[in-house]
Write a protein that holds these residues in place. Sequence first.
Motif, mmCIF file in Angstrom:
data_model
loop_
_atom_site.group_PDB
_atom_site.id
_atom_site.type_symbol
_atom_site.label_atom_id
_atom_site.label_comp_id
_atom_site.label_asym_id
_atom_site.label_seq_id
_atom_site.Cartn_x
_atom_site.Cartn_y
_atom_site.Cartn_z
ATOM 1 N N TYR A 177 0.843 -1.202 0.000
ATOM 2 C CA TYR A 177 0.000 0.000 0.000
ATOM 3 C C TYR A 177 0.877 1.251 0.000
ATOM 4 O O TYR A 177 0.612 2.203 -0.742
ATOM 5 C CB TYR A 177 -0.908 -0.009 1.226
ATOM 6 N N LEU A 178 1.906 1.266 0.822
ATOM 7 C CA LEU A 178 2.817 2.408 0.860
ATOM 8 C C LEU A 178 3.422 2.663 -0.515
ATOM 9 O O LEU A 178 3.500 3.811 -0.984
ATOM 10 C CB LEU A 178 3.930 2.170 1.890
ATOM 11 N N VAL A 179 3.839 1.584 -1.169
ATOM 12 C CA VAL A 179 4.418 1.707 -2.515
ATOM 13 C C VAL A 179 3.377 2.215 -3.500
ATOM 14 O O VAL A 179 3.617 3.139 -4.289
ATOM 15 C CB VAL A 179 4.991 0.357 -2.988
ATOM 16 N N GLY A 180 2.185 1.602 -3.459
ATOM 17 C CA GLY A 180 1.133 1.961 -4.403
ATOM 18 C C GLY A 180 0.676 3.401 -4.282
ATOM 19 O O GLY A 180 0.269 4.017 -5.275
ATOM 20 N N LYS A 181 0.739 3.949 -3.089
ATOM 21 C CA LYS A 181 0.315 5.335 -2.866
ATOM 22 C C LYS A 181 1.474 6.323 -3.010
ATOM 23 O O LYS A 181 1.289 7.533 -2.801
ATOM 24 C CB LYS A 181 -0.308 5.480 -1.485
ATOM 25 N N GLY A 182 2.640 5.817 -3.387
ATOM 26 C CA GLY A 182 3.777 6.693 -3.637
ATOM 27 C C GLY A 182 4.325 7.375 -2.397
ATOM 28 O O GLY A 182 4.873 8.482 -2.477
ATOM 29 N N ILE A 183 4.185 6.731 -1.255
ATOM 30 C CA ILE A 183 4.664 7.318 0.000
ATOM 31 C C ILE A 183 6.173 7.074 0.131
ATOM 32 O O ILE A 183 6.637 5.939 0.081
ATOM 33 C CB ILE A 183 3.909 6.719 1.190
ATOM 34 N N LYS A 184 6.921 8.136 0.309
ATOM 35 C CA LYS A 184 8.367 8.020 0.442
ATOM 36 C C LYS A 184 8.720 7.614 1.871
ATOM 37 O O LYS A 184 8.255 8.215 2.837
ATOM 38 C CB LYS A 184 9.037 9.340 0.083
ATOM 39 N N VAL A 185 9.556 6.613 1.980
ATOM 40 C CA VAL A 185 9.964 6.113 3.296
ATOM 41 C C VAL A 185 11.485 5.924 3.288
ATOM 42 O O VAL A 185 11.997 5.048 2.595
ATOM 43 C CB VAL A 185 9.283 4.781 3.651
ATOM 44 N N ASP A 186 12.185 6.764 4.039
ATOM 45 C CA ASP A 186 13.630 6.604 4.153
ATOM 46 C C ASP A 186 14.039 6.062 5.516
ATOM 47 O O ASP A 186 15.200 5.686 5.736
ATOM 48 C CB ASP A 186 14.354 7.931 3.880
ATOM 49 N N SER A 187 13.073 6.000 6.451
ATOM 50 C CA SER A 187 13.357 5.477 7.785
ATOM 51 C C SER A 187 12.061 4.998 8.422
ATOM 52 O O SER A 187 10.972 5.476 8.080
ATOM 53 C CB SER A 187 14.003 6.561 8.659
ATOM 54 N N ASN A 399 -15.319 11.448 10.831
ATOM 55 C CA ASN A 399 -16.476 12.081 10.215
ATOM 56 C C ASN A 399 -17.227 12.855 11.302
ATOM 57 O O ASN A 399 -17.885 12.262 12.161
ATOM 58 C CB ASN A 399 -17.379 11.014 9.581
ATOM 59 N N LYS A 400 -17.120 14.166 11.275
ATOM 60 C CA LYS A 400 -17.741 14.989 12.322
ATOM 61 C C LYS A 400 -19.261 14.923 12.280
ATOM 62 O O LYS A 400 -19.917 15.068 13.316
ATOM 63 C CB LYS A 400 -17.274 16.437 12.180
ATOM 64 N N ALA A 401 -19.807 14.704 11.099
ATOM 65 C CA ALA A 401 -21.271 14.661 10.982
ATOM 66 C C ALA A 401 -21.843 13.405 11.649
ATOM 67 O O ALA A 401 -22.849 13.467 12.366
ATOM 68 C CB ALA A 401 -21.679 14.723 9.517
ATOM 69 N N THR A 402 -21.195 12.252 11.402
ATOM 70 C CA THR A 402 -21.690 10.996 11.965
ATOM 71 C C THR A 402 -21.031 10.632 13.281
ATOM 72 O O THR A 402 -21.462 9.713 13.968
ATOM 73 C CB THR A 402 -21.455 9.850 10.969
ATOM 74 N N LYS A 403 -19.929 11.335 13.592
ATOM 75 C CA LYS A 403 -19.153 11.081 14.821
ATOM 76 C C LYS A 403 -18.569 9.664 14.857
ATOM 77 O O LYS A 403 -18.503 9.019 15.916
ATOM 78 C CB LYS A 403 -19.992 11.358 16.069
ATOM 79 N N VAL A 404 -18.154 9.176 13.704
ATOM 80 C CA VAL A 404 -17.470 7.883 13.623
ATOM 81 C C VAL A 404 -16.218 8.042 12.769
ATOM 82 O O VAL A 404 -16.109 8.982 11.970
ATOM 83 C CB VAL A 404 -18.364 6.776 13.027
ATOM 84 N N VAL A 405 -15.287 7.127 12.943
ATOM 85 C CA VAL A 405 -14.073 7.120 12.133
ATOM 86 C C VAL A 405 -14.328 6.286 10.883
ATOM 87 O O VAL A 405 -14.650 5.098 10.973
ATOM 88 C CB VAL A 405 -12.876 6.552 12.916
ATOM 89 N N ASP A 406 -14.207 6.898 9.732
ATOM 90 C CA ASP A 406 -14.328 6.175 8.470
ATOM 91 C C ASP A 406 -12.950 5.692 8.021
ATOM 92 O O ASP A 406 -11.922 6.197 8.466
ATOM 93 C CB ASP A 406 -14.919 7.090 7.396
ATOM 94 N N VAL A 407 -12.955 4.718 7.129
ATOM 95 C CA VAL A 407 -11.722 4.267 6.483
ATOM 96 C C VAL A 407 -11.852 4.592 5.003
ATOM 97 O O VAL A 407 -12.765 4.122 4.320
ATOM 98 C CB VAL A 407 -11.478 2.761 6.696
ATOM 99 N N VAL A 408 -10.949 5.437 4.498
ATOM 100 C CA VAL A 408 -11.037 5.950 3.132
ATOM 101 C C VAL A 408 -9.764 5.586 2.371
ATOM 102 O O VAL A 408 -8.822 5.028 2.931
ATOM 103 C CB VAL A 408 -11.233 7.485 3.143
ATOM 104 N N ASP A 409 -9.766 5.931 1.076
ATOM 105 C CA ASP A 409 -8.605 5.668 0.219
ATOM 106 C C ASP A 409 -8.199 4.199 0.304
ATOM 107 O O ASP A 409 -7.019 3.858 0.459
ATOM 108 C CB ASP A 409 -7.445 6.584 0.622
ATOM 109 N N VAL A 410 -9.183 3.323 0.196
ATOM 110 C CA VAL A 410 -8.987 1.891 0.405
ATOM 111 C C VAL A 410 -8.434 1.225 -0.857
ATOM 112 O O VAL A 410 -8.881 1.509 -1.969
ATOM 113 C CB VAL A 410 -10.313 1.219 0.810
ATOM 114 N N GLN A 411 -7.480 0.353 -0.671
ATOM 115 C CA GLN A 411 -6.943 -0.448 -1.763
ATOM 116 C C GLN A 411 -7.098 -1.920 -1.403
ATOM 117 O O GLN A 411 -6.773 -2.339 -0.288
ATOM 118 C CB GLN A 411 -5.475 -0.135 -2.019
#
Length: 441
Positions: A177-187, A399-411
């Motif tokens: 997922y980190l690779v697919g989203k182009g997240i740079k990780v040097d440490s 999500n402030k409207a529903t007051k729950v934590v959503d999971v987004v940008d799912v792969q």
Amino acid sequence: MTLLQTLSSFAQRLGLVCSATIALCTAPHARAQEPATFKLGVVTFLSGPAAESNGVPSANAAKALVAAFNAAQAPAPYNKPGFGGMKVEAVFVDEAGGATKQVQELRTLYGREGVDAVVGYVGSGDCLAVAPVAEELKRLLVMFDCGTPRIFEDARYSMVFRTAAHSAMDNVALVRYLVGKGIKVDSYNLINQDYAFGHDNKKDFMVSMEKLYPGAKPGVDLLPKLGAGQYGTEISALMSRPAAVTHTSLWGGDLQALILQGGPRGLFKRTQLVMPLGDHVLPSLGEKMPDGVILGARGRIGKLAAKSPLNDWWVQTYSRAYQSQPLQSEYRMAQALMGLKLAVEKAMAANGGRKPTPEQIAAALRNAEWDSPGGRIRMALGQGQQAIQDTAIGRTRYNKATKVVDVVDVQVFPAECVNPPPEARSEDWIKAGYPGAKACP
């Protein structure tokens, strides 16, 4: 006419059956055997720091499913009453107390309680301890959770099964997922619990990083004890040497404590937190969960589940009973009980409709496949006794409207992409560069 003949004639008029040698009459339906009961042991945390987020929800899932099965209220192919007509009677045991206690409890379930099978265990250490005992006793054990790959990679069993994928999948998917989203990780830093599950997660994550982020340097490597609860020293260490990514496989009360203690100190603003499994703490943490945390749930389950008629039924059934949405432990319990139900019924059919033996049920479950609320489950590893399944990774967003934590940008990652092939050891497969991986996004 003799007295016996007189009694027999009278009994026939009443629809009774009499013995030819003694004057004993019974109704035909009374003579027929009542449907057998399938006695099921269910072991999960009912007390302690893992109870709130993992144990009690999984026990509730078992109660909801057993009730639905016994009432024939589940959708096809789970719509036969009970297990093939046998009423399911569940006996619940608390997993708290350590591995030695669980070995004793397991022997009690099979012996004094006389259960036909045991479904259970969240803790990897408990699974490693009880598996050889079930094998020794030749009794059926279905592990619904516990993530360590070592169960079937270090041993061979005939009566032990795990109907959920192991934790190697979580960490392979996380790094992909980190690779697919182009997240740079040097440490990267690590904080994992000092027992089988924590060590396995740490190892699989580090080996995956070596393959896909060869330039990334490991930094702080922390192994607090299971159930530590207080992480002030560890948070200070992580903040003193901040890294691009911080990996943790903490779970249950330990994970909640790390988030609650690290958030006010600004830890998660200085590093990208990645968690192979974390959705189970989202309801309890709510707005205390930082946005943007990357997490999975060891399967396409809970908040990451795909929409389907079976999933809709499960969410509705559980929510109606407990006024909350099922998450990862509840899904894993569901896929275990559904798989066991179909195996029992397949074994009954092959046994002339009679109650099958543990060995017959094991033969039916080996190499089986079935649909669950979280997708297709396949017993493809460990000589047909270890499951694989698709998984998914996403990011948290409150999500402030529903007051729950959503999971987004799912792969989504297909099972063949993130699970090793049959008979391959997870660590060796990762080190070799995932040979045979298929359909990777």
